[in-house]
Every structure is written in C-alpha cells, then in structure tokens.
Design a protein around this motif. Structure first.
Motif, PDB file in Angstrom:
ATOM      1  N   ASP A 167     -33.164 -29.572  -1.843  1.00 47.69           N
ATOM      2  CA  ASP A 167     -31.646 -29.436  -2.056  1.00 47.69           C
ATOM      3  C   ASP A 167     -31.325 -28.401  -3.136  1.00 47.69           C
ATOM      4  O   ASP A 167     -30.401 -27.627  -3.223  1.00 47.69           O
ATOM      5  CB  ASP A 167     -31.310 -30.647  -2.303  1.00 47.69           C
ATOM      6  N   THR A 168     -32.196 -28.684  -4.359  1.00 45.83           N
ATOM      7  CA  THR A 168     -31.787 -27.748  -5.407  1.00 45.83           C
ATOM      8  C   THR A 168     -32.266 -26.390  -5.289  1.00 45.83           C
ATOM      9  O   THR A 168     -31.380 -25.402  -5.678  1.00 45.83           O
ATOM     10  CB  THR A 168     -32.713 -28.413  -6.732  1.00 45.83           C
ATOM     11  N   GLU A 169     -33.223 -26.120  -4.461  1.00 44.99           N
ATOM     12  CA  GLU A 169     -33.682 -24.744  -4.115  1.00 44.99           C
ATOM     13  C   GLU A 169     -32.491 -24.207  -3.130  1.00 44.99           C
ATOM     14  O   GLU A 169     -32.224 -23.174  -3.497  1.00 44.99           O
ATOM     15  CB  GLU A 169     -35.009 -24.638  -3.670  1.00 44.99           C
ATOM     16  N   ARG A 170     -32.087 -25.105  -2.502  1.00 45.77           N
ATOM     17  CA  ARG A 170     -31.242 -24.417  -1.581  1.00 45.77           C
ATOM     18  C   ARG A 170     -29.867 -24.025  -2.026  1.00 45.77           C
ATOM     19  O   ARG A 170     -29.355 -22.924  -2.069  1.00 45.77           O
ATOM     20  CB  ARG A 170     -30.806 -25.500  -0.464  1.00 45.77           C
ATOM     21  N   LEU A 171     -29.296 -25.153  -3.336  1.00 48.46           N
ATOM     22  CA  LEU A 171     -28.145 -24.602  -3.947  1.00 48.46           C
ATOM     23  C   LEU A 171     -28.206 -23.312  -4.787  1.00 48.46           C
ATOM     24  O   LEU A 171     -27.480 -22.363  -4.799  1.00 48.46           O
ATOM     25  CB  LEU A 171     -27.518 -25.702  -4.476  1.00 48.46           C
ATOM     26  N   ASP A 215     -34.899 -29.137 -20.529  1.00 50.58           N
ATOM     27  CA  ASP A 215     -34.890 -30.649 -20.804  1.00 50.58           C
ATOM     28  C   ASP A 215     -34.873 -31.065 -19.027  1.00 50.58           C
ATOM     29  O   ASP A 215     -35.675 -30.630 -18.131  1.00 50.58           O
ATOM     30  CB  ASP A 215     -33.958 -31.068 -21.263  1.00 50.58           C
ATOM     31  N   ALA A 216     -33.786 -31.345 -18.615  1.00 53.67           N
ATOM     32  CA  ALA A 216     -33.971 -31.976 -17.164  1.00 53.67           C
ATOM     33  C   ALA A 216     -32.589 -31.318 -16.297  1.00 53.67           C
ATOM     34  O   ALA A 216     -32.260 -31.468 -15.295  1.00 53.67           O
ATOM     35  CB  ALA A 216     -33.008 -33.527 -17.282  1.00 53.67           C
ATOM     36  N   GLU A 217     -32.442 -29.857 -16.914  1.00 53.82           N
ATOM     37  CA  GLU A 217     -31.490 -28.986 -16.235  1.00 53.82           C
ATOM     38  C   GLU A 217     -32.425 -27.744 -15.785  1.00 53.82           C
ATOM     39  O   GLU A 217     -33.081 -27.229 -16.628  1.00 53.82           O
ATOM     40  CB  GLU A 217     -30.196 -28.863 -16.859  1.00 53.82           C
ATOM     41  N   PRO A 265     -28.880 -30.573 -12.262  1.00 51.61           N
ATOM     42  CA  PRO A 265     -30.057 -31.497 -12.725  1.00 51.61           C
ATOM     43  C   PRO A 265     -31.272 -31.472 -12.128  1.00 51.61           C
ATOM     44  O   PRO A 265     -31.195 -31.453 -10.713  1.00 51.61           O
ATOM     45  CB  PRO A 265     -29.153 -32.488 -13.005  1.00 51.61           C
ATOM     46  N   LYS A 266     -32.439 -31.595 -12.519  1.00 51.00           N
ATOM     47  CA  LYS A 266     -33.535 -31.689 -11.946  1.00 51.00           C
ATOM     48  C   LYS A 266     -33.563 -32.996 -11.266  1.00 51.00           C
ATOM     49  O   LYS A 266     -33.235 -34.038 -12.146  1.00 51.00           O
ATOM     50  CB  LYS A 266     -34.746 -31.472 -13.079  1.00 51.00           C
ATOM     51  N   PRO A 267     -34.186 -33.192 -10.168  1.00 46.73           N
ATOM     52  CA  PRO A 267     -34.210 -34.647  -9.568  1.00 46.73           C
ATOM     53  C   PRO A 267     -35.244 -35.371 -10.428  1.00 46.73           C
ATOM     54  O   PRO A 267     -36.365 -34.681 -10.829  1.00 46.73           O
ATOM     55  CB  PRO A 267     -34.624 -34.248  -8.032  1.00 46.73           C
ATOM     56  N   VAL A 268     -34.950 -36.634 -10.457  1.00 49.12           N
ATOM     57  CA  VAL A 268     -35.881 -37.702 -11.091  1.00 49.12           C
ATOM     58  C   VAL A 268     -37.104 -37.928 -10.012  1.00 49.12           C
ATOM     59  O   VAL A 268     -36.573 -38.394  -8.835  1.00 49.12           O
ATOM     60  CB  VAL A 268     -35.343 -38.938 -11.465  1.00 49.12           C
ATOM     61  N   PRO A 269     -38.280 -37.699 -10.256  1.00 52.26           N
ATOM     62  CA  PRO A 269     -39.245 -37.970  -9.384  1.00 52.26           C
ATOM     63  C   PRO A 269     -39.295 -39.436  -9.086  1.00 52.26           C
ATOM     64  O   PRO A 269     -39.117 -40.255 -10.014  1.00 52.26           O
ATOM     65  CB  PRO A 269     -40.677 -37.594 -10.139  1.00 52.26           C
TER      66      PRO A 269
END
Length: 399
Positions: free
Chosen positions: A292-296, A325-327, A377-381
């Motif tokens: 999802d993050t790569e798609r956006l 950080d987390a972004e 934001p990076k997804p939380v594993p």
C-alpha cells in the motif's frame, strides 16, 4: 528550410538564438564594411556606402525568407540584385583607386545565401568552398591588375568563408536539433504503442479461449433447449462458470498491468524524462515497503512526472526518498514551472488518498521551481504469533 510552428523547450530557445545569429550577420557585415570604407575617397564614398548597404540589406532579406520557408524565386531576385549592387560598389571604388576590404564581409553573406539557395543539403560545404574560391580568384585578378593590394586578397580569403560558414553552420545546427526533437517524440510514441500492443496481446491470449468456449457452450444450450432441457441447463451453468473465470482472469491481467511499485515508477519516470530531454536525478534504489505504501508513493511519482511533462518546460528534475524515524518521504522537484502552478484534480485526489493513509501531500512554487512532496507513515510490523501450548515440534497439534 521548413518552419517549425512550436519548438519545444530548449529547441525554442535555440531557435531564437539561431534567428538572431543569422539575421544579425547582416548588420555585422555592414559594420565591418563601414569600418573599411572610413577614410576612403570622398567622391565615391556615398556611392560605395550606399551600394554596400543595399547589398547587405537585400541579402539579409533573402536569409530571412529562407528562415521562414519562403519559395526560392523571391530569394533569387534578391540575390541577383544584391550581387549587382556589390559589383557596382566595387567598380565605383576601383574607378578612383584601389579596392579595399570593405566588400569581403558582404561577399560572405552572398556566399552563404548562394549556398543555401543553389545547393542541396549535404553539399553546401562544397558550395561554400566554391564561393570562397570564386571570391578569392576575383580578388587575385584584381590584385594582378593593380586594383587591389595583396593583403586585401588574403583578407578576402579569410572573411568570406568565415561569414558564410558561420551562417550555414548555425542553420545546420538548428536543423539537427529539430530532427533530434522529432526523434524523441517518435520514441515516446513508439514506447506507448508497444506497451498498448503488449497489453492487447496479453488480454487477447487470456480472454480469447474463454470467449470461444462461452460461444460454443451457448450454441449447444440453444440447440438442446427444447430437446434436452437438462443438458441445456447444464451448458448454461457451464457458460456462467466460464464467464466468472474470464472475469477473474481479466481482473488479474488488469491488476498486474496497473500494479504500482515505487522502484518501477522511478525507473519509468527516469526513462520518460530522458526521452523528453530533461536531465533527471533519481535514487539508485528504493526502500522496501509494504504494497500500500509503495502504491501511493509510486502514484505520487507518476503524477508528478505527468504534470511536469504536460504543464512545465523543465530542463532538470530530481526525485529523492528520505526515511526519517517512522515516516518515508518522496520529493519531486523540477524547474521550468509555469505560473500559476495550482494543484489540479490529480493532486487533490492524491492528497485525499494520502490523508486516508495518515500521510500528507504538499506542493509549492518558488520562482520557476516546482516541488511536490508526499509523506507516509511506515507500517508497524505485525508481531509473529506465539506458539500455543498445544503445539509440539513438527508443527502437529494435540487433539
């Protein structure tokens, strides 16, 4: 030379430079002629100056007609009239004394226009050599007859090819740039056509067999609708199942075709920008993110590339990825942005999708520098599930 209605990007700038260089050669040649005529015989000075001015003006008008793609008959009349004025000025100066070097630069203009007018592309260098040889030979004959100093012969042999070659080479350089711009456009169109053919072929391969089977099953059902209703109903159910399978396969093909990966979009952007003549700077590798993050982020790169090609005239573009950080942030910067540069529907929809994912899209214009920045934001594993008490080695569970 056929005129180009709207040259693109740097070609438009080169067109302006070439035009002023070619047309500006006329005033430059007239200035050089005036410098040599100063201090001459006062009796023939007005006649010589008028002949030089008329010759340069007519020859420059012929070059302007050539630039705008006009027919040759007007240019030929101007060329003959310019040559006649030049010879009349030389004869007037020779009647009272030695011929000076004032006529070398106008003769260079005549040689350039003659090469463009009387020779084909590819043979104009030979025409320039022939024009230089004729001018030098005439100067040599005048020197032998006592009408010209030998130093003027040398100056003629230098000025005539310099002025003529400068004009012809500038026009040739612009013609080559035109051909390169056309080649870039053809390459981009060919890439799009190849991609469409690939997708069409893949869709045909997948759906062709399904549609053929559906048609045959439907024919069997129609044929046995009255004679064997059970068989007809069975064939109709088979048609329904084949239709579902065809729909699944089509969705899989389209889904694979439209799958958006950040690394692929960056590579595609680099190829598109290079084909458009834009100097592109992209990261060597993209970070590993969830789908999802790569798609956006890939959609952000695609939208930014499309916008700068359609709505700007860039010479350079930069794509960067920063993880803090987390972004994760993707930034696309290009120059040559037009004013006003407002976000369109594409950017609005992209900002809404980023907002739904907890991120943001920012865009700003600083002079002609356009920046679009997307942050997610990076997804939380997800934590791995613990092994239950009912698990034993080997993965079997107790009953």
């Amino acid at each position: 030379m056929t005129p180009e209605p709207t040259p693109a990007r740097d070609l438009r700038r080169l067109r302006t430079y070439t035009f002023f260089t070619v047309i500006g050669s006329g005033p430059l040649a007239l200035f050089m002629a005036a410098m040599f005529l100063v201090g001459g015989d006062a009796e023939v000075l007005p006649l010589a100056a008028g002949a030089a001015t008329g010759s340069v003006v007519l020859c420059t008008a012929g070059l302007a007609l050539h630039w705008h793609g006009q027919g040759p008959w007007r240019r030929r009349l101007l060329w003959f009239a310019s040559s006649a004025l030049l010879l009349a000025g030389v004869a007037a100066e020779a009647s009272t004394g030695e011929i000076g070097a004032a006529w070398a630069a106008p003769a260079g203009l005549l040689a350039a226009e003659g090469a463009l007018l009387w020779s084909r592309p590819g043979r104009r260098s030979l025409a320039l050599l022939a024009g230089t040889a004729i001018a030098t030979a005439l100067a040599g004959l005048a020197a032998q007859a006592g009408y010209m100093h030998p130093s003027v012969v040398l100056m003629t042999a230098v000025l005539v090819p310099s002025v003529a070659a400068g004009i012809v080479c500038q026009l040739w350089h612009y013609r080559v740039a035109q051909e390169l711009e056309k080649a870039r456009g053809l390459a981009a169109d060919l890439a799009v056509a190849e991609e469409r053919l690939r997708f069409a072929g893949e869709l045909h391969d997948v759906q062709g067999g399904h549609l053929q089977a559906i048609m045959l099953k439907a024919q069997v059902a129609r044929r046995f609708a009255d004679a064997d209703p059970e068989l007809a109903a069975s064939e109709v159910r088979a048609v329904e199942e084949l239709a579902r399978e065809a729909l699944r396969d089509m969705r899989a093909v389209v889904g694979g075709y439209r799958k958006t990966a950040l690394a692929d979009e960056i590579d595609s952007a680099a190829r598109i920008l290079k084909s458009a003549g834009v100097e592109a700077s992209v990261p060597d590798a993209a970070p590993s993110l969830d789908d999802d993050t790569e798609r956006l982020l890939g959609l952000l790169v695609r939208e930014a590339t499309t916008n700068l090609i359609r709505h700007a005239e860039p010479t350079a573009a930069n794509v960067s990825i920063v993880e803090v950080d987390a972004e994760v942030t993707v930034t696309v910067v290009n120059d040559g942005a037009a004013e006003p540069a407002e976000g369109g529907n594409g950017l609005s929809m992209l900002a809404a999708r980023f907002g739904e994912a907890g991120g943001s899209v920012e865009h700003a214009l600083d002079g002609d520098r356009w920046t679009i920045r997307g942050t997610l934001p990076k997804p939380v594993p997800r934590p791995r599930p613990r092994q239950g008490r009912g698990r034993v080695r080997g993965g079997r569970s107790r009953r």
